[in-house]
Design a protein around this motif. Sequence first.
Motif, PDB file in Angstrom:
ATOM      1  N   GLN A 189       0.839  -1.187   0.000  1.00  0.00           N
ATOM      2  CA  GLN A 189       0.000   0.000   0.000  1.00  0.00           C
ATOM      3  C   GLN A 189       0.879   1.243   0.000  1.00  0.00           C
ATOM      4  OE1 GLN A 189      -3.122  -0.098   2.939  1.00  0.00           O
ATOM      5  NE2 GLN A 189      -3.960   1.829   2.154  1.00  0.00           N
ATOM      6  N   LEU A 190       0.925   1.913  -1.136  1.00  0.00           N
ATOM      7  CA  LEU A 190       1.732   3.130  -1.262  1.00  0.00           C
ATOM      8  C   LEU A 190       0.826   4.340  -1.048  1.00  0.00           C
ATOM      9  CD1 LEU A 190       3.708   2.150  -4.508  1.00  0.00           C
ATOM     10  CD2 LEU A 190       4.370   1.767  -2.112  1.00  0.00           C
ATOM     11  N   HIS A 191       1.313   5.333  -0.336  1.00  0.00           N
ATOM     12  CA  HIS A 191       0.515   6.538  -0.093  1.00  0.00           C
ATOM     13  C   HIS A 191       0.742   7.619  -1.141  1.00  0.00           C
ATOM     14  CE1 HIS A 191      -0.001   5.583   4.490  1.00  0.00           C
ATOM     15  NE2 HIS A 191      -0.736   4.826   3.698  1.00  0.00           N
ATOM     16  N   ALA A 192       1.946   7.680  -1.693  1.00  0.00           N
ATOM     17  CA  ALA A 192       2.268   8.724  -2.673  1.00  0.00           C
ATOM     18  C   ALA A 192       3.508   8.295  -3.438  1.00  0.00           C
ATOM     19  CB  ALA A 192       2.519  10.061  -1.976  1.00  0.00           C
ATOM     20  N   GLY A 193       3.718   8.919  -4.579  1.00  0.00           N
ATOM     21  CA  GLY A 193       4.912   8.598  -5.354  1.00  0.00           C
ATOM     22  C   GLY A 193       5.147   9.592  -6.476  1.00  0.00           C
ATOM     23  N   THR A 194       6.395   9.647  -6.902  1.00  0.00           N
ATOM     24  CA  THR A 194       6.741  10.450  -8.084  1.00  0.00           C
ATOM     25  C   THR A 194       8.022   9.871  -8.672  1.00  0.00           C
ATOM     26  OG1 THR A 194       6.914  12.734  -8.912  1.00  0.00           O
ATOM     27  CG2 THR A 194       8.229  12.190  -6.978  1.00  0.00           C
ATOM     28  N   ASP A 195       8.413  10.370  -9.850  1.00  0.00           N
ATOM     29  CA  ASP A 195       9.706   9.983 -10.406  1.00  0.00           C
ATOM     30  C   ASP A 195      10.648  11.171 -10.303  1.00  0.00           C
ATOM     31  OD1 ASP A 195       8.391  11.513 -12.402  1.00  0.00           O
ATOM     32  OD2 ASP A 195       9.627  10.624 -13.956  1.00  0.00           O
ATOM     33  N   VAL A 196      11.922  10.887 -10.285  1.00  0.00           N
ATOM     34  CA  VAL A 196      12.909  11.958 -10.138  1.00  0.00           C
ATOM     35  C   VAL A 196      13.388  12.378 -11.519  1.00  0.00           C
ATOM     36  CG1 VAL A 196      15.135  12.622  -9.193  1.00  0.00           C
ATOM     37  CG2 VAL A 196      13.590  11.174  -7.863  1.00  0.00           C
ATOM     38  N   SER A 197      12.802  13.457 -12.008  1.00  0.00           N
ATOM     39  CA  SER A 197      13.256  13.994 -13.279  1.00  0.00           C
ATOM     40  C   SER A 197      14.056  15.274 -13.048  1.00  0.00           C
ATOM     41  CB  SER A 197      12.075  14.255 -14.208  1.00  0.00           C
ATOM     42  OG  SER A 197      11.060  14.962 -13.543  1.00  0.00           O
ATOM     43  N   ASP A 198      13.634  16.098 -12.099  1.00  0.00           N
ATOM     44  CA  ASP A 198      14.266  17.405 -11.921  1.00  0.00           C
ATOM     45  C   ASP A 198      15.326  17.424 -10.822  1.00  0.00           C
ATOM     46  OD1 ASP A 198      12.643  18.336 -13.922  1.00  0.00           O
ATOM     47  OD2 ASP A 198      11.110  19.090 -12.570  1.00  0.00           O
TER      48      ASP A 198
END
Lengths: 305, 305
Positions: free
Chosen positions: A187-196
């Motif tokens: 169960q993940l609460h939030a996420g993003t990818d590292v582009s910047d």
Amino acid sequence: MEAEFIHWLRDRLPSHPQLLLGPGDDAAVLRLTRQDGCVVTSDLLNDGVDFRLEQCDPRLIGRKALAVNLSDLAAMAARPVAALVSLLLPRTGALSLAQQLFEGLLPLAEEFHIAIAGGDTNTWDGRLVICLTAIGEVTGSGPLRRAGALPGDEILVTGHFGGSLLGKHLQFTPRVQEALKLHAQYQLHAGTDVSDGLSLDLWNIVSDSGCGALLDLAAIPIDAAACRLAADEGGGRSPLDHALGDGEDFELILAASPEEARRMLQDQPLGTPLTRIETFIAEPGLWTRSVTGLLQRIEPRGWRH
Amino acid sequence: MEAEFIHWLRDRLPSHPQLLLGPGDDAAVLRLTRQDGCVVTSDLLNDGVDFRLEQCDPRLIGRKALAVNLSDLAAMAARPVAALVSLLLPRTGALSLAQQLFEGLLPLAEEFHIAIAGGDTNTWDGRLVICLTAIGEVTGSGPLRRAGALPGDEILVTGHFGGSLLGKHLQFTPRVQEALKLHAQYQLHAGTDVSDGLSLDLWNIVSDSGCGALLDLAAIPIDAAACRLAADEGGGRSPLDHALGDGEDFELILAASPEEARRMLQDQPLGTPLTRIETFIAEPGLWTRSVTGLLQRIEPRGWRH
């Protein structure tokens, strides 16, 4: 030139079970498996900012144009379905360049089972521009948003950070499978990818989630390339500086409850390491702990458009 | 600049019932009403080929970038849902230019009830490039394809042709409502929009349908602008030449059985005229009848990319 290119391309494109009508008509028609979660994202790359055509194999540029969009789908834990590829090519050598871009892009499309659903091909007397739109669909777990991290959640990251300019920014594999696997099993609460940049993209999560993040700087997994880059530069920035601010790592930052994070760290279910870099906290902003134990603010750094 | 622009834009964007998650996250999430017909199309426009920035109101350029994509959805008789807008802006005055482009684009988006689901905003030291992806969905009548015209079908067109360079190419209204209405009320066999030239786009239909077309040149509805342009040029090309080859009329070409076409022509259900320009035939190619009654071949003309 466009007609000749499209002829060449249509011979190359494999059929795809979700592409009901492919390139060649006025638009393409896709079949999605769900009504409630068509995920869409676009990225535009241009010669001079995102790559330097005279220094790069065009196949790597084509591959990157698709990979950065797939990374955005990974950041939403969405399953990729299709892409539209629009090219604006320098007039001289346009056909050959377009073919090379696709020679790099198509193997990645096949690897991730996505259909090339169309696009637009143009020439001009300016420099190369590639605009790619990727379409995916959410899974049963829904979209993974930036908003949703809770104070007390652990901050987990995949892979290593920094120094991507030395090669990874052109050759990374978007974390699509990793995101889908984690989103299905935990169960993940939030996420993003590292582009910047790790710190800037983490800052996006805490901003959208209305919380802050406490970082254990010693725990941040630093890429060997960040060390090489720091050494090559001979001083100005440390490997950690590169890891926090370089960007284009295309790794994932995730938020999960302590129990869930413990499970993920024990399981290590990916081919790449999952690392805890500490904890989301209530106090907004990015923080680290000084040697005396006091909170010290970290300024987010990275690529600001 | 991108952060400031996105802040400005998010304030401007109305909510949309099908946009579950809008710009600001790693990707947008749309709800579609059908699984079997997500229609996607992209067009890239650039300064120097599709418009001249120094001669144009940027609001008209922004509007056109959306309108050409909506015209592609109209060509498929698809209902527009959303668009992604990617900009590559000259560095000087980038924010103001981006805002003006959207000032032109947003009213058209509202008129057609489409959500701005995201995009990408970049600056560089080159000229303006706009890449827009539109997403729609098929209706219960399915997608309207180029393939499907049968020998014996009538060729119908909406509106008037030629001379769009005098203004229409920047100010046309895409035939979305017209296409949806006709596709719902009548049985259409094939259709496309006229972007590259009446004869060239008709040629696309006959090529994809494996048939030919016999044109009554006297029946082709010529736009007053085509007459003005021919007069201004003082000779070289006739108004009919302009009507057949100018392109960017963004009208519809449709194929329907003689009975259905008769009904459509009698009903005239649109605000714009529907005109029969003769008949699809078995013999491949484009043809007209000479004064002696013999078939004469017409070479398709228009904008070849």
